[in-house]
Design an enzyme around this catalytic site. Structure first.
Site, PDB file in Angstrom:
ATOM      1  N   ASP A  55      30.007  49.100 -11.264  1.00 44.45           N
ATOM      2  CA  ASP A  55      31.349  49.350 -11.816  1.00 44.45           C
ATOM      3  C   ASP A  55      32.431  49.193 -10.749  1.00 44.45           C
ATOM      4  O   ASP A  55      33.605  49.052 -11.063  1.00 44.45           O
ATOM      5  CB  ASP A  55      31.435  50.741 -12.467  1.00 44.45           C
ATOM      6  CG  ASP A  55      31.160  51.897 -11.510  1.00 44.45           C
ATOM      7  OD1 ASP A  55      30.771  51.659 -10.349  1.00 44.45           O
ATOM      8  OD2 ASP A  55      31.321  53.064 -11.938  1.00 44.45           O
ATOM      9  N   GLU A  56      32.017  49.198  -9.471  1.00 42.06           N
ATOM     10  CA  GLU A  56      33.021  49.117  -8.399  1.00 42.06           C
ATOM     11  C   GLU A  56      33.746  47.780  -8.384  1.00 42.06           C
ATOM     12  O   GLU A  56      34.802  47.660  -7.761  1.00 42.06           O
ATOM     13  CB  GLU A  56      32.374  49.414  -7.039  1.00 42.06           C
ATOM     14  CG  GLU A  56      31.791  50.812  -7.002  1.00 42.06           C
ATOM     15  CD  GLU A  56      31.448  51.308  -5.613  1.00 42.06           C
ATOM     16  OE1 GLU A  56      32.097  50.890  -4.650  1.00 42.06           O
ATOM     17  OE2 GLU A  56      30.517  52.116  -5.510  1.00 42.06           O
TER      18      GLU A  56
HETATM   19  N1  LIG Z   1      23.060  53.227  -6.211  1.00 40.47           N
HETATM   20  C1  LIG Z   1      23.997  53.141  -7.122  1.00 40.47           C
HETATM   21  O1  LIG Z   1      24.564  54.152  -7.563  1.00 40.47           O
HETATM   22  C2  LIG Z   1      24.388  51.791  -7.697  1.00 40.47           C
HETATM   23  C3  LIG Z   1      25.342  51.758  -8.729  1.00 40.47           C
HETATM   24  C4  LIG Z   1      25.670  50.513  -9.279  1.00 40.47           C
HETATM   25  C5  LIG Z   1      25.064  49.357  -8.839  1.00 40.47           C
HETATM   26  N2  LIG Z   1      24.157  49.419  -7.828  1.00 40.47           N
HETATM   27  C6  LIG Z   1      23.516  48.162  -7.409  1.00 40.47           C
HETATM   28  O2  LIG Z   1      22.120  48.301  -7.670  1.00 40.47           O
HETATM   29  C7  LIG Z   1      21.365  47.583  -6.704  1.00 40.47           C
HETATM   30  C8  LIG Z   1      20.359  48.508  -6.042  1.00 40.47           C
HETATM   31  O3  LIG Z   1      21.064  49.597  -5.456  1.00 40.47           O
HETATM   32  P1  LIG Z   1      20.279  50.744  -4.675  1.00 40.47           P
HETATM   33  O4  LIG Z   1      21.142  51.937  -4.664  1.00 40.47           O
HETATM   34  O5  LIG Z   1      18.906  50.822  -5.193  1.00 40.47           O
HETATM   35  O6  LIG Z   1      20.273  50.101  -3.218  1.00 40.47           O
HETATM   36  P2  LIG Z   1      19.400  50.504  -1.941  1.00 40.47           P
HETATM   37  O7  LIG Z   1      20.323  50.310  -0.782  1.00 40.47           O
HETATM   38  O8  LIG Z   1      18.729  51.811  -2.144  1.00 40.47           O
HETATM   39  O9  LIG Z   1      18.242  49.402  -1.912  1.00 40.47           O
HETATM   40  C9  LIG Z   1      18.488  48.055  -1.604  1.00 40.47           C
HETATM   41  C10 LIG Z   1      17.141  47.392  -1.362  1.00 40.47           C
HETATM   42  O10 LIG Z   1      17.389  46.005  -1.122  1.00 40.47           O
HETATM   43  C11 LIG Z   1      16.631  45.613   0.024  1.00 40.47           C
HETATM   44  N3  LIG Z   1      17.345  44.501   0.675  1.00 40.47           N
HETATM   45  C12 LIG Z   1      18.518  44.546   1.342  1.00 40.47           C
HETATM   46  N4  LIG Z   1      18.844  43.330   1.787  1.00 40.47           N
HETATM   47  C13 LIG Z   1      17.862  42.480   1.379  1.00 40.47           C
HETATM   48  C14 LIG Z   1      17.651  41.083   1.509  1.00 40.47           C
HETATM   49  N5  LIG Z   1      18.502  40.308   2.167  1.00 40.47           N
HETATM   50  N6  LIG Z   1      16.534  40.552   0.958  1.00 40.47           N
HETATM   51  C15 LIG Z   1      15.639  41.333   0.295  1.00 40.47           C
HETATM   52  N7  LIG Z   1      15.790  42.658   0.149  1.00 40.47           N
HETATM   53  C16 LIG Z   1      16.892  43.228   0.672  1.00 40.47           C
HETATM   54  C17 LIG Z   1      16.563  46.846   0.896  1.00 40.47           C
HETATM   55  O11 LIG Z   1      15.472  46.791   1.817  1.00 40.47           O
HETATM   56  C18 LIG Z   1      16.400  47.942  -0.147  1.00 40.47           C
HETATM   57  O12 LIG Z   1      15.048  48.149  -0.454  1.00 40.47           O
HETATM   58  C19 LIG Z   1      22.378  46.990  -5.719  1.00 40.47           C
HETATM   59  O13 LIG Z   1      22.573  45.647  -6.074  1.00 40.47           O
HETATM   60  C20 LIG Z   1      23.638  47.804  -5.942  1.00 40.47           C
HETATM   61  O14 LIG Z   1      24.777  47.039  -5.690  1.00 40.47           O
HETATM   62  C21 LIG Z   1      23.801  50.610  -7.242  1.00 40.47           C
END
Ligand SMILES: NC(=O)c1ccc[n+]([C@@H]2O[C@H](COP(=O)([O-])OP(=O)(O)OC[C@H]3O[C@@H](n4cnc5c(N)ncnc54)[C@H](O)[C@@H]3O)[C@@H](O)[C@H]2O)c1
Length: 341
Positions: free
Chosen positions: A136-137
């Site tokens: 949502d950001e």
């Molecule tokens: N956490 C939230 O509240 C939230 C809300 C909305 C959207 N999102 C989106 O959801 C997705 C997951 O978020 P999250 O909170 O689980 O993130 P997170 O930071 O917990 O996990 C990200 C994962 O991606 C892996 N990663 C990072 N760079 C990489 C690369 N180049 N190649 C392969 N793997 C890689 C990391 O090792 C990690 O396991 C993201 O795309 C984020 O933008 C998160």
């Protein structure tokens, strides 16, 4: 070719690992390939309980490594891609934006492009799906006093390098649909909470700091508002969008729980008080207001009418029950961490 294989990227992170647990339980016949670079945010412990299954495969690597991604497509022939992999922490994007552009923009481009080439070559466009996990950001911020909510039609006005990189990826994904007819979908969810989150984001940071008697940092006046979504509700929404969503569409996913940061922190203190039988004040006195983050978005709120109306999805977790489960999970983890040898 008929076997359903999902390529999940970033599956060792918070939402990706919860999604893998969800899918392995609901679709035991699927093959899952988890491609994760294992940055500081990735943790293979998050996959405990599924990592010994024959239909689970882990590949350590970068989504931006074209050769590796091509190899994965040739070897596993995934029909679905769910792209969670990202640098995801706004504060880190302010300190050092470059890796956000590399992973979130360039990395998404690579995996999108390899999927397009592979699916075109093997005539899979009709059944394949590329689901981009967004946020949502990308819509920017709303004023505190308004009632307005972002819809899928709202303009993209990202305010941080993180959200700008996610918005850029969304635009690339959309362009692949319009230009090549690629079968893409995008979900934009609000703030998730739940087990398996790296303790730098608000909820796990507050819980783990409180348990260790450390300060509980709250930005600015603490009045910033976020809409909280239990991670399993996000997983069920992603599942439904992947299987039933209309190609080329964006779906917002929210929990309908708008909370001021300070109220959320107080709630966590109250739950911890009940759980540990310590006076709640012991936790609340750790609350420390810290200098606000630059460009800090004031309020996010999402309209989820589209996914409700078109796909029949609704969040089901009661907010306090979800927060109770989350606090308990981190309590169990922190205890083992604090008292380890
Ligand atoms: N956490 C939230 O509240 C939230 C809300 C909305 C959207 N999102 C989106 O959801 C997705 C997951 O978020 P999250 O909170 O689980 O993130 P997170 O930071 O917990 O996990 C990200 C994962 O991606 C892996 N990663 C990072 N760079 C990489 C690369 N180049 N190649 C392969 N793997 C890689 C990391 O090792 C990690 O396991 C993201 O795309 C984020 O933008 C998160």
């Amino acid at each position: 070719m008929n076997k359903k294989t999902i390529l999940v990227t970033g599956g060792a992170g918070f939402i990706g690992s919860n999604f893998i647990h969800y899918v392995m339980k609901k679709y035991p016949e699927y093959e899952i390939v988890n491609l994760d670079k294992l940055t500081y945010a990735g943790n293979l412990e998050n996959l405990k309980g599924v990592d010994d299954k024959q239909n689970y495969h882990f590949v350590k690597g970068d989504i931006g490594n074209r050769e590796l991604v091509e190899y994965i497509f040739e070897k596993f022939s995934p029909i679905y891609v769910v792209n969670f992999a990202a640098e995801s922490h706004v504060d880190r994007s302010i300190e050092g934006p470059e890796i956000f552009i590399k992973t979130n923009v360039y990395g998404t481009h690579v995996i999108l492009d390899v999927a397009k080439e592979y699916w075109q070559k093997n005539d899979m466009f009709n059944s394949a799906r590329f689901l981009q996990i967004s946020t949502d950001e990308v819509y920017g911020s709303l004023p505190l006093e308004s009632e307005e909510k972002f819809t899928e039609e709202s303009p993209l006005k990202p305010n941080s390098p993180y959200s700008a990189s996610k918005a850029s990826a969304d635009l690339l994904v959309r362009a692949y649909y319009v230009t090549y007819g690629m079968p893409v979908l995008i979900t934009r969810s609000s703030n998730n909470f739940g087990p398996r989150q790296y303790p730098e984001k608000l909820t796990p940071l507050i819980i783990t700091n409180a348990l260790q008697g450390k300060p509980l940092p709250v930005y600015g006046d603490g009045l910033n508002v976020r809409d909280w979504l239990y991670v399993e509700d996000n997983c069920s929404a992603i599942d439904i969008v992947l299987h039933k969503g209309k190609i080329g569409e964006v779906y917002n996913i929210g929990g309908g729980n708008e909370w001021k940061n300070i109220d959320l922190v107080n709630l966590i203190c109250e739950i911890l008080g009940e759980l540990t039988e310590k006076p709640v004040e012991e936790y609340k006195k750790l609350i420390t207001f810290v200098k606000d983050r630059p460009g800090h978005d004031r309020r996010y709120a999402l309209s989820i009418e589209k996914i409700k109306r078109e796909l029949g999805w609704n969040p089901t977790e009661d907010f306090r029950d979800g927060m109770n489960k989350t606090v308990k999970w981190f309590f169990a983890k922190t205890k083992s961490y604090l008292y380890r040898e």
